[in-house]
Design a protein around this motif. Structure first.
Motif, PDB file in Angstrom:
ATOM      1  N   ASN A  84       0.821  -1.212   0.000  1.00  0.00           N
ATOM      2  CA  ASN A  84       0.000   0.000   0.000  1.00  0.00           C
ATOM      3  C   ASN A  84       0.855   1.262   0.000  1.00  0.00           C
ATOM      4  OD1 ASN A  84      -2.468  -1.390   0.073  1.00  0.00           O
ATOM      5  ND2 ASN A  84      -2.365  -1.589   2.295  1.00  0.00           N
ATOM      6  N   ASP A  85       2.058   1.169   0.512  1.00  0.00           N
ATOM      7  CA  ASP A  85       2.948   2.325   0.578  1.00  0.00           C
ATOM      8  C   ASP A  85       3.689   2.568  -0.731  1.00  0.00           C
ATOM      9  OD1 ASP A  85       2.250   2.764   3.201  1.00  0.00           O
ATOM     10  OD2 ASP A  85       3.961   1.674   4.034  1.00  0.00           O
ATOM     11  N   GLU A 118      -3.958   7.127   0.993  1.00  0.00           N
ATOM     12  CA  GLU A 118      -3.551   7.571   2.330  1.00  0.00           C
ATOM     13  C   GLU A 118      -4.762   7.723   3.245  1.00  0.00           C
ATOM     14  OE1 GLU A 118      -1.337  11.150   1.941  1.00  0.00           O
ATOM     15  OE2 GLU A 118       0.296  10.226   0.788  1.00  0.00           O
ATOM     16  N   TYR A 120      -7.622   6.202   3.070  1.00  0.00           N
ATOM     17  CA  TYR A 120      -8.211   4.893   3.383  1.00  0.00           C
ATOM     18  C   TYR A 120      -7.466   4.214   4.531  1.00  0.00           C
ATOM     19  CZ  TYR A 120     -10.007   0.166   2.792  1.00  0.00           C
ATOM     20  OH  TYR A 120     -10.577  -1.059   3.018  1.00  0.00           O
ATOM     21  N   HIS A 121      -6.159   4.385   4.584  1.00  0.00           N
ATOM     22  CA  HIS A 121      -5.342   3.692   5.589  1.00  0.00           C
ATOM     23  C   HIS A 121      -5.023   4.568   6.803  1.00  0.00           C
ATOM     24  CE1 HIS A 121      -4.681   0.095   3.164  1.00  0.00           C
ATOM     25  NE2 HIS A 121      -4.524   0.885   2.128  1.00  0.00           N
ATOM     26  N   SER A 153      -7.695  11.312   8.438  1.00  0.00           N
ATOM     27  CA  SER A 153      -7.679  10.918   7.027  1.00  0.00           C
ATOM     28  C   SER A 153      -7.769  12.106   6.086  1.00  0.00           C
ATOM     29  CB  SER A 153      -8.845   9.967   6.734  1.00  0.00           C
ATOM     30  OG  SER A 153     -10.089  10.660   6.803  1.00  0.00           O
ATOM     31  N   ARG A 191     -11.876  10.004   4.682  1.00  0.00           N
ATOM     32  CA  ARG A 191     -12.631   8.769   4.876  1.00  0.00           C
ATOM     33  C   ARG A 191     -13.780   9.051   5.823  1.00  0.00           C
ATOM     34  NH1 ARG A 191      -9.125   5.923   7.348  1.00  0.00           N
ATOM     35  NH2 ARG A 191     -10.167   5.868   9.366  1.00  0.00           N
TER      36      ARG A 191
END
Length: 256
Positions: A84-85, A118, A120-121, A153, A191
């Protein structure tokens, strides 16, 4: 260079040469086995970029995106075990990628999609109860010195192109609405519950939100917004932030 560094470098290289010193326990050709492994590694990274930048891929076509991502993979190895990064600086790569020069908005679309990843996580946080903000607004003598905390977020993007409208047009099979691609937009990304939202806001709202992100108290943030846009509507902006769960706390401003 260590054996480990040479092996890692060879995995992402366009050169098909197998690193020296490799052997196979079952007698198979080390070069052919390494080639399969290298293809799997590079393919996984390209797939991760496709997942993170779906609209960018749609704008240029999958074949072009795969070729562009393949070049990016060779020059920018992962620095984290989390896929993801990966690809955090793809937008900067696209900005200088000559074959994509005909699409000057492509880099900003990549920036928008990275902000969505970003968001989302990002960490969770409970939204501010509207009653708390209403109670604060009923004390106007103290209201201006309050700092509003934003959801972890929340991200913003200033673009010279209509990237929010362009992104939204790719989210369904419906006919595209009419919009001017070269009309700049300000994007708010956050988010809300489990859904990452992309919202176009005006200059005053964006200036206000950016000031809050810089920990300015309400009266200073509102003053900046009014300087940027004379008809900035504070109540409307606060209502938008509340409705999307963007506010999580308010507290007195702590002077340095």
């Amino acid at each position: 260079m260590s054996n480990h560094a040479c092996f890692a470098q060879a995995l992402l290289s366009a050169d098909s040469t197998c690193p020296a010193g490799l052997c196979s326990s079952n007698g198979a050709d080390p070069a052919s086995r390494f080639a399969v492994y290298r293809n799997n590694v590079q393919g996984s990274l390209i797939n991760a970029l496709t997942e993170a930048y779906p609209v960018v891929a749609q704008l240029v076509g999958q074949a072009f995106f795969n070729a562009m991502a393949g070049l990016y993979v060779q020059d920018f190895p992962p620095h984290s075990p989390l896929l993801n990064d990966y690809g955090q600086d793809l937008a900067d790569f696209i900005q200088g990628f000559a074959p994509a020069a005909a699409l000057p908005y492509l880099a900003d679309m990549a920036r928008l999609e990275r902000l969505r990843v970003e968001a989302y996580h990002a960490a969770d946080a409970e939204p501010l109860p509207p009653a708390r903000l209403l109670a604060a607004m009923n004390q106007p003598d103290r209201l201006g010195q309050l700092c509003l905390r934003l959801h972890p977020s929340l991200r913003t993007l200033h673009s010279a192109f209509a990237v929010v409208s362009l992104w939204a047009a790719h989210q369904s099979d419906a006919a595209w609405p009419t919009f001017d691609l070269h009309q700049g937009q300000h994007a708010l990304v956050l988010r809300n519950a489990l859904e990452v939202e992309v919202i176009a806001v005006d200059l005053g709202a964006m200036t206000f939100i950016d000031a809050l992100r810089n920990h300015w108290p309400l009266e200073v943030a509102a003053a900046y917004a009014l300087d940027a846009q004379a008809d900035f509507d504070l109540g409307q902006c606060l209502g938008l932030l509340l409705a999307h769960g963007a506010l999580i706390d308010l507290q007195p401003h702590q002077k340095a």
